[in-house]
Motif scaffolding. Structure first.
Motif, PDB file in Angstrom:
ATOM      1  N   HIS A 177     -37.615 -37.875  -0.772  1.00 37.62           N
ATOM      2  CA  HIS A 177     -38.110 -37.871  -2.151  1.00 37.62           C
ATOM      3  C   HIS A 177     -37.486 -36.706  -2.926  1.00 37.62           C
ATOM      4  CE1 HIS A 177     -40.930 -40.606  -0.188  1.00 37.62           C
ATOM      5  NE2 HIS A 177     -41.097 -41.134  -1.392  1.00 37.62           N
TER       6      HIS A 177
ATOM      7  N   ASP B  58     -36.233 -41.834  -3.102  1.00 37.13           N
ATOM      8  CA  ASP B  58     -37.119 -42.610  -3.962  1.00 37.13           C
ATOM      9  C   ASP B  58     -37.613 -41.754  -5.126  1.00 37.13           C
ATOM     10  OD1 ASP B  58     -36.826 -44.561  -2.049  1.00 37.13           O
ATOM     11  OD2 ASP B  58     -38.967 -44.778  -1.629  1.00 37.13           O
ATOM     12  N   ASP B  59     -37.882 -42.395  -6.238  1.00 37.11           N
ATOM     13  CA  ASP B  59     -38.543 -41.821  -7.423  1.00 37.11           C
ATOM     14  C   ASP B  59     -37.581 -41.105  -8.389  1.00 37.11           C
ATOM     15  OD1 ASP B  59     -40.789 -42.682  -6.040  1.00 37.11           O
ATOM     16  OD2 ASP B  59     -41.434 -40.664  -5.468  1.00 37.11           O
TER      17      ASP B  59
ATOM     18  N   HIS C 215     -36.992 -49.151  -8.323  1.00 29.69           N
ATOM     19  CA  HIS C 215     -38.229 -48.779  -7.627  1.00 29.69           C
ATOM     20  C   HIS C 215     -39.395 -49.358  -8.432  1.00 29.69           C
ATOM     21  CE1 HIS C 215     -40.120 -46.574  -4.464  1.00 29.69           C
ATOM     22  NE2 HIS C 215     -40.483 -45.510  -5.143  1.00 29.69           N
TER      23      HIS C 215
ATOM     24  N   HIS D 101     -43.863 -48.125 -10.661  1.00 26.62           N
ATOM     25  CA  HIS D 101     -44.222 -47.598  -9.337  1.00 26.62           C
ATOM     26  C   HIS D 101     -45.569 -48.171  -8.901  1.00 26.62           C
ATOM     27  CE1 HIS D 101     -44.615 -44.839  -5.916  1.00 26.62           C
ATOM     28  NE2 HIS D 101     -43.338 -44.518  -6.099  1.00 26.62           N
TER      29      HIS D 101
HETATM   30 ZN   LIG Z   1     -41.837 -43.909  -4.756  1.00 25.72          ZN
END
Ligand SMILES: [Zn+2]
Length: 244
Positions: free
Chosen positions: A12, A62-63, A134, A138
Motif C-alpha cells: 500500500h 493498491d490505493d 481499484h 473503493h
Molecule cells: Zn485498497
C-alpha cells in the motif's frame, strides 16, 4: 520445495516516518525484493503473471498513495515491473482515502493517505508503471447490487482509460473481496484479469489471481509461506519463518 507459480506482491504505502500497518519502510521493501530476486524469481509484467505458470515476480500497490513514487524508483532500479491500482473517484482530486475503515486515520494522518490525482498517475504511466482500476469508490463489491457493481467496475475502467489514454486492463478488488458474481462482472466490464487477496483466490482463475500482502514485519521466508504454493508448509519451515 519447488515453486513454479507467479508471486504477486501487494503493498500500500511506503514511508520512512509513517508507522502504520499500510506502510512499509523503503529499505525493507528493497530488501524483500532483492531477496526474492536472489531466490530466482524473474521480474514480469501483470500480463505475464496473469498468464504465467513459472516463477515470476510482479509488484502491485493498491490505493495509489502519493508516497509510492519512492517505490517506483526502487522497483525500477531492480527492473521489476509494477502495477498501481487507483480508485477513480479519489484520483479526481487526490483526496485522502477516507473509506470508513480509515476515516479516523484520514482525520489525523491525511497527508499519508493522500492519493495521486490524474496528473500524478499520468506521470507514473509515463515511467512505465501499469495503472489498473481499484473501482470508483473503493467499495465492498460483494455487497453491491448488480447495477452498482457494474458501475464501480465499468466507470472506473473508462475513467482510467480516458485520463491516461491507454487501456486499463487489470483490476484489484478493494479489500481483496470477491465472489463468483463479482468475478463475472469484472470480466463483463472488460478487464483482462483481476487480482485478489486471501481465500478464494487461485492461479487457475484469471479473475481471482492470488497476491501476497506483505506487512512491515513479514520476512521474505514468511512471505513465501504466505503464498498458496504450499498447502501445508512443514513445521520446520514455519519455525524458520517465525524466526526460530
Ligand atoms: Zn485498497
Amino acid at each position: 520445495m519447488t515453486i513454479h507459480r507467479p508471486l504477486v506482491l501487494c503493498y500500500h504505502a511506503i514511508s520512512d516516518e509513517w508507522v502504520h500497518k499500510l506502510a512499509i519502510r523503503p529499505e525493507v521493501f528493497e530488501r524483500q525484493l532483492r531477496s526474492l530476486l536472489l531466490r530466482r524469481f524473474r521480474p514480469a509484467t501483470a500480463e505475464a503473471v496473469a498468464a504465467g505458470r513459472s516463477r515470476l515476480l510482479h509488484v502491485t500497490f493498491d490505493d495509489a498513495y502519493r508516497s509510492i513514487d519512492r517505490a517506483v524508483s526502487i522497483a525500477a532500479s531492480l527492473s521489476i515491473p509494477m502495477t498501481v491500482f487507483a480508485a477513480s473517484a479519489y484520483a479526481e482530486s487526490g483526496r485522502p482515502l477516507d473509506v470508513p475503515e480509515l476515516a479516523e486515520d484520514a482525520k489525523t494522518q491525511g497527508e499519508h493517505l493522500a492519493t495521486m490525482d490524474w496528473d500524478a498517475l499520468r506521470g507514473l504511466a509515463e515511467r512505465g508503471v501499469e495503472i489498473g482500476s481499484h473501482t470508483v469508490s473503493h467499495a465492498h463489491l460483494p455487497a453491491l447490487s448488480d447495477s452498482e457493481l457494474e458501475g464501480e467496475l465499468r466507470d472506473s475502467r473508462e475513467r482510467v482509460e480516458d485520463e491516461l489514454d491507454r487501456p486499463c486492463r487489470f483490476l484489484a478488488y478493494p479489500y481483496g473481496e470477491h465472489d463468483s458474481r463479482v468475478q463475472a462482472a469484472a470480466a463483463a466490464a472488460g478487464y483482462d484479469a483481476a487480482f485478489a487477496l486471501g481465500p478464494g483466490s487461485s492461479h487457475a482463475n484469471r479473475f481471482a489471481l492470488p497476491r501476497v500482502d506483505l506487512y512491515p514485519r513479514d520476512t521474505v521466508l514468511r512471505a513465501t509461506l504466505k503464498t498458496s504454493f504450499l498447502k501445508r508448509p512443514s513445521s520446520r519451515l514455519l519455525a524458520l519463518a517465525r524466526g526460530r
